[in-house]
Design an enzyme around this catalytic site. Structure first.
Site, PDB file in Angstrom:
ATOM      1  N   GLU A   1      -8.150  -5.080   5.185  1.00  0.00           N
ATOM      2  CA  GLU A   1      -7.986  -4.729   3.771  1.00  0.00           C
ATOM      3  C   GLU A   1      -6.822  -5.483   3.138  1.00  0.00           C
ATOM      4  OE1 GLU A   1      -8.472  -0.631   5.294  1.00  0.00           O
ATOM      5  OE2 GLU A   1      -9.184  -0.197   3.270  1.00  0.00           O
TER       6      GLU A   1
ATOM      7  N   ASP B   1      -8.822  12.375  16.906  1.00  0.00           N
ATOM      8  CA  ASP B   1      -8.809  11.036  17.491  1.00  0.00           C
ATOM      9  C   ASP B   1     -10.021  10.888  18.421  1.00  0.00           C
ATOM     10  OD1 ASP B   1      -8.292   8.735  19.147  1.00  0.00           O
ATOM     11  OD2 ASP B   1      -6.238   8.800  18.400  1.00  0.00           O
TER      12      ASP B   1
ATOM     13  N   GLY C   1     -11.082   1.792  12.712  1.00  0.00           N
ATOM     14  CA  GLY C   1     -10.622   2.241  14.030  1.00  0.00           C
ATOM     15  C   GLY C   1     -11.726   2.697  14.977  1.00  0.00           C
ATOM     16  N   VAL C   2     -12.587   3.598  14.513  1.00  0.00           N
ATOM     17  CA  VAL C   2     -13.666   4.107  15.371  1.00  0.00           C
ATOM     18  C   VAL C   2     -14.771   3.053  15.486  1.00  0.00           C
ATOM     19  CG1 VAL C   2     -15.432   5.903  15.624  1.00  0.00           C
ATOM     20  CG2 VAL C   2     -13.161   6.509  14.734  1.00  0.00           C
TER      21      VAL C   2
ATOM     22  N   LEU D   1     -15.648   3.379   9.715  1.00  0.00           N
ATOM     23  CA  LEU D   1     -15.363   4.613  10.446  1.00  0.00           C
ATOM     24  C   LEU D   1     -13.922   4.593  10.937  1.00  0.00           C
ATOM     25  CD1 LEU D   1     -18.645   4.670  12.607  1.00  0.00           C
ATOM     26  CD2 LEU D   1     -18.298   5.598  10.311  1.00  0.00           C
TER      27      LEU D   1
ATOM     28  N   ARG E   1      -2.499  -2.040  -3.535  1.00  0.00           N
ATOM     29  CA  ARG E   1      -3.705  -1.239  -3.351  1.00  0.00           C
ATOM     30  C   ARG E   1      -3.617  -0.066  -4.323  1.00  0.00           C
ATOM     31  NH1 ARG E   1      -5.120   3.180   1.154  1.00  0.00           N
ATOM     32  NH2 ARG E   1      -7.277   3.468   0.545  1.00  0.00           N
TER      33      ARG E   1
ATOM     34  N   ASN F   1       0.881  -1.175   0.000  1.00  0.00           N
ATOM     35  CA  ASN F   1       0.000   0.000   0.000  1.00  0.00           C
ATOM     36  C   ASN F   1       0.922   1.230   0.000  1.00  0.00           C
ATOM     37  OD1 ASN F   1      -1.774   2.046   0.521  1.00  0.00           O
ATOM     38  ND2 ASN F   1      -2.724   1.084   2.318  1.00  0.00           N
TER      39      ASN F   1
ATOM     40  N   HIS G   1     -12.716   3.014  -0.194  1.00  0.00           N
ATOM     41  CA  HIS G   1     -12.735   1.993   0.867  1.00  0.00           C
ATOM     42  C   HIS G   1     -13.413   0.706   0.398  1.00  0.00           C
ATOM     43  CE1 HIS G   1     -12.789   5.337   4.198  1.00  0.00           C
ATOM     44  NE2 HIS G   1     -11.546   4.945   3.969  1.00  0.00           N
TER      45      HIS G   1
ATOM     46  N   ASN H   1     -10.105   7.093  10.245  1.00  0.00           N
ATOM     47  CA  ASN H   1      -9.833   8.521  10.138  1.00  0.00           C
ATOM     48  C   ASN H   1     -10.582   9.048   8.909  1.00  0.00           C
ATOM     49  OD1 ASN H   1      -8.693  10.802  11.181  1.00  0.00           O
ATOM     50  ND2 ASN H   1      -6.810  10.583   9.991  1.00  0.00           N
ATOM     51  N   GLY H   2     -10.475   8.319   7.796  1.00  0.00           N
ATOM     52  CA  GLY H   2     -11.426   8.505   6.694  1.00  0.00           C
ATOM     53  C   GLY H   2     -12.640   7.665   7.021  1.00  0.00           C
TER      54      GLY H   2
ATOM     55  N   ARG I   1     -11.746  15.597   7.276  1.00  0.00           N
ATOM     56  CA  ARG I   1     -12.515  16.012   6.090  1.00  0.00           C
ATOM     57  C   ARG I   1     -13.942  16.374   6.478  1.00  0.00           C
ATOM     58  NH1 ARG I   1     -11.001  10.689   3.322  1.00  0.00           N
ATOM     59  NH2 ARG I   1      -8.779  10.951   2.995  1.00  0.00           N
TER      60      ARG I   1
ATOM     61  N   GLU J   1     -14.768  -0.129  15.193  1.00  0.00           N
ATOM     62  CA  GLU J   1     -14.431  -1.351  15.930  1.00  0.00           C
ATOM     63  C   GLU J   1     -14.213  -1.094  17.417  1.00  0.00           C
ATOM     64  OE1 GLU J   1     -11.080  -3.289  13.960  1.00  0.00           O
ATOM     65  OE2 GLU J   1     -12.021  -2.845  12.034  1.00  0.00           O
TER      66      GLU J   1
ATOM     67  N   ARG K   1     -10.716   8.853  20.666  1.00  0.00           N
ATOM     68  CA  ARG K   1     -10.395   8.607  22.085  1.00  0.00           C
ATOM     69  C   ARG K   1     -10.227   9.914  22.831  1.00  0.00           C
ATOM     70  NH1 ARG K   1      -5.916   4.401  20.134  1.00  0.00           N
ATOM     71  NH2 ARG K   1      -5.929   5.984  18.533  1.00  0.00           N
TER      72      ARG K   1
HETATM   73  P1  ADP Z   1      -7.234   5.041   8.885  1.00  0.00           P
HETATM   74  O1  ADP Z   1      -6.912   3.660   8.327  1.00  0.00           O
HETATM   75  O2  ADP Z   1      -8.353   5.743   8.179  1.00  0.00           O
HETATM   76  O3  ADP Z   1      -6.058   5.899   9.152  1.00  0.00           O
HETATM   77  P2  ADP Z   1      -8.153   3.627  11.260  1.00  0.00           P
HETATM   78  O4  ADP Z   1      -9.211   2.745  10.728  1.00  0.00           O
HETATM   79  O5  ADP Z   1      -6.891   3.010  11.751  1.00  0.00           O
HETATM   80  O6  ADP Z   1      -7.856   4.837  10.307  1.00  0.00           O
HETATM   81  O7  ADP Z   1      -8.803   4.469  12.467  1.00  0.00           O
HETATM   82  C1  ADP Z   1      -8.055   5.428  13.152  1.00  0.00           C
HETATM   83  C2  ADP Z   1      -8.971   6.128  14.141  1.00  0.00           C
HETATM   84  O8  ADP Z   1      -9.618   5.175  14.968  1.00  0.00           O
HETATM   85  C3  ADP Z   1      -8.249   7.035  15.102  1.00  0.00           C
HETATM   86  O9  ADP Z   1      -8.063   8.327  14.545  1.00  0.00           O
HETATM   87  C4  ADP Z   1      -9.197   7.088  16.278  1.00  0.00           C
HETATM   88  O10 ADP Z   1     -10.131   8.136  16.080  1.00  0.00           O
HETATM   89  C5  ADP Z   1      -9.961   5.791  16.190  1.00  0.00           C
HETATM   90  N1  ADP Z   1      -9.659   4.850  17.272  1.00  0.00           N
HETATM   91  C6  ADP Z   1      -8.662   3.957  17.340  1.00  0.00           C
HETATM   92  N2  ADP Z   1      -8.714   3.279  18.498  1.00  0.00           N
HETATM   93  C7  ADP Z   1      -9.786   3.748  19.180  1.00  0.00           C
HETATM   94  C8  ADP Z   1     -10.383   3.459  20.443  1.00  0.00           C
HETATM   95  N3  ADP Z   1      -9.887   2.534  21.254  1.00  0.00           N
HETATM   96  N4  ADP Z   1     -11.475   4.162  20.786  1.00  0.00           N
HETATM   97  C9  ADP Z   1     -11.987   5.103  19.975  1.00  0.00           C
HETATM   98  N5  ADP Z   1     -11.492   5.412  18.783  1.00  0.00           N
HETATM   99  C10 ADP Z   1     -10.399   4.750  18.387  1.00  0.00           C
END
Ligand code: ADP
Length: 419
Positions: A403, A301, A349-350, A228, A110, A27, A199, A230-231, A260, A352, A303
């Site tokens: 992915e 973020d 990230g968000v 959900l 990718r 990637n 995505h 960062n994108g 964004r 999950e 968190r």
């Molecule tokens: P990308 O691949 O788009 O960069 P990810 O799918 O890895 O992003 O998601 C990153 C985002 O997930 C972080 O910016 C944060 O907002 C969120 N995140 C990661 N871990 C947690 C958590 N334990 N609780 C809440 N949000 C989280």
């Protein structure tokens, strides 16, 4: 570099060699390369890694072979993608996983934008490279970096099949009614303006994984997938095929994201130009890098945003509320698009990790058959799992995306077919 054992060198009585089953997934971003080496026969990850800040003095390579789980880190200038990939090859070779191994079946890349042309993973040749290049005007941030990665990998192993897996491919099944913007058709066609969606690799993987979790065939279920990270993007998937998605010509449209804006009245842009005196590039940066959660509250973020909300921070609360409001609107819209929904799947990230986001996104949607069970939603877990109450009309699920595995699976299936 050692050469591959070829049939002509095999002697009678030699054991039949097992077909190569490793796939390297690359990637390539503008200043980074993420990679994973997978063994597809055993569905096993052999190594993962990341090269960051390519072209700077402070480049860094982090490499983790699965055999030890111990991360090795290398710092110091890595001039370009060529040097980055050679450094990756060196690290893999240290673990006896070198790119010259006859075990390596293919490299899967990718590629963010495949336009309308690429609806499937595709074995890369010069014509394919030309077409990916032709799409640069609609993906100026991503496709050039993806191309650099492909060219570098091809130079390193010209004999090996290289496969492009497109972020847009899963969405090419969208009907014209969902894919077209309501603008002058001739202008749109002249500039290839339409909704492509992104995505797609994640939406495809999560759709199948959600159907599996429900114990049903993908063709039998209608799903809303919420990626959900960062994108962020949502998709409506009917019987395994995407019928609508929230990102459009570029990944800017749709949900509120980390940095964004997602949807906004296009006249905001004219206003910023005419009244705000901003240039096209300044507005591009504003909407892609200084909007969304970070624009609303200074943090992207989730968190950190939740922590601030816990301390009573009103700005963080408003950013969260705007994020959830938009998400809920898309759930409702895609419910209407699909007519019947079997499951809503949260991923990335968000999706999950943030139970608070999942709870808030479906709060008040009981009339649509949607609810989460508080205990299931809060319970930690790292596999696909249901978080809706037993006997709910619509299942709500957390389905971790993968992915890289999806790219490797699609790559291996394609080269297997051609073997
Ligand atoms: P990308 O691949 O788009 O960069 P990810 O799918 O890895 O992003 O998601 C990153 C985002 O997930 C972080 O910016 C944060 O907002 C969120 N995140 C990661 N871990 C947690 C958590 N334990 N609780 C809440 N949000 C989280």
């Amino acid at each position: 570099m050692t050469s591959h054992p070829s049939p002509s060198t095999a002697r009678p009585g030699d054991p039949c060699p097992a077909p190569a089953a490793r796939v390297l997934v690359l990637n390539s971003g503008s200043s980074s390369v993420k990679y994973q080496l997978l063994d597809m026969r055993e569905s096993r990850r052999l190594a993962v890694g990341l090269v960051e800040r390519i072209g700077e003095q402070t480049s860094r390579l982090r490499h983790t072979p699965s055999a030890t789980g111990v991360t090795r880190e290398r710092s110091g200038p890595i001039a370009d993608h060529d040097a980055a990939l050679k450094a990756v090859a060196d690290e893999l070779a240290r673990d006896a996983l070198g790119l010259d191994s006859p075990e390596l079946a293919a490299i899967g890349h990718r590629v963010v934008h495949g336009g309308m042309h690429f609806t499937e993973p595709t074995v890369i040749d010069d014509t394919v490279l030309d077409e990916i290049e032709r799409l640069i005007p609609v993906a100026p941030l991503h496709n050039p970096a993806n191309l650099t990665g492909i060219r570098t990998a091809r130079a390193l192993r010209p004999d090996l099949p290289q496969v492009a897996v497109f972020d847009t491919a899963f969405h090419t099944t969208m009907p014209e009614s969902a894919a077209r913007y309501a603008i002058d058709v001739a202008t749109a066609d002249a500039h290839r303006i339409r909704r492509y969606g992104f995505h797609g690799t994640s939406h495809a993987y999560v759709s199948r994984a959600t159907a599996k979790l429900l114990g049903r065939a993908p063709e039998d279920v209608n799903l809303i997938v919420l990626h959900l990270g960062n994108g962020a993007s949502a998709s409506a998937v009917r019987a395994g095929k995407c019928v609508d998605t929230s990102m459009g010509l570029t990944p800017l449209e749709g949900l509120v994201m980390g940095t964004r804006s997602g949807d906004l009245d296009p006249a905001v842009i004219f206003h910023l130009m005419r009244v705000g005196g901003m240039s096209t590039d300044e507005i591009d940066t504003l909407l892609n890098k200084r909007s969304g959660l970070i624009g609303l509250c200074g943090d992207n973020d989730m968190r950190e945003i939740r922590r601030r909300i816990g301390e009573g921070d009103q700005q963080a609360q408003l950013a969260f509320d705007i994020y959830i409001h938009r998400l809920k609107k898309y759930i409702g819209a895609y419910y209407a698009v699909l007519g019947r929904v079997d499951a809503v799947a949260f991923t990335a990230g968000v999706g999950e990790n943030a139970a608070s986001v999942r709870e808030a996104a479906v709060a008040g949607l009981e009339g649509l058959g949607l609810a989460v069970d508080a205990a299931l939603n809060a319970a930690p877990g790292d596999g696909p799992r249901l978080i809706s109450p037993a006997h709910a009309r619509v299942a709500v699920a957390v389905v971790p995306t993968d992915e890289e595995l999806e790219i490797a699976t699609q790559t291996y299936a394609l080269v297997g077919k051609n073997r």
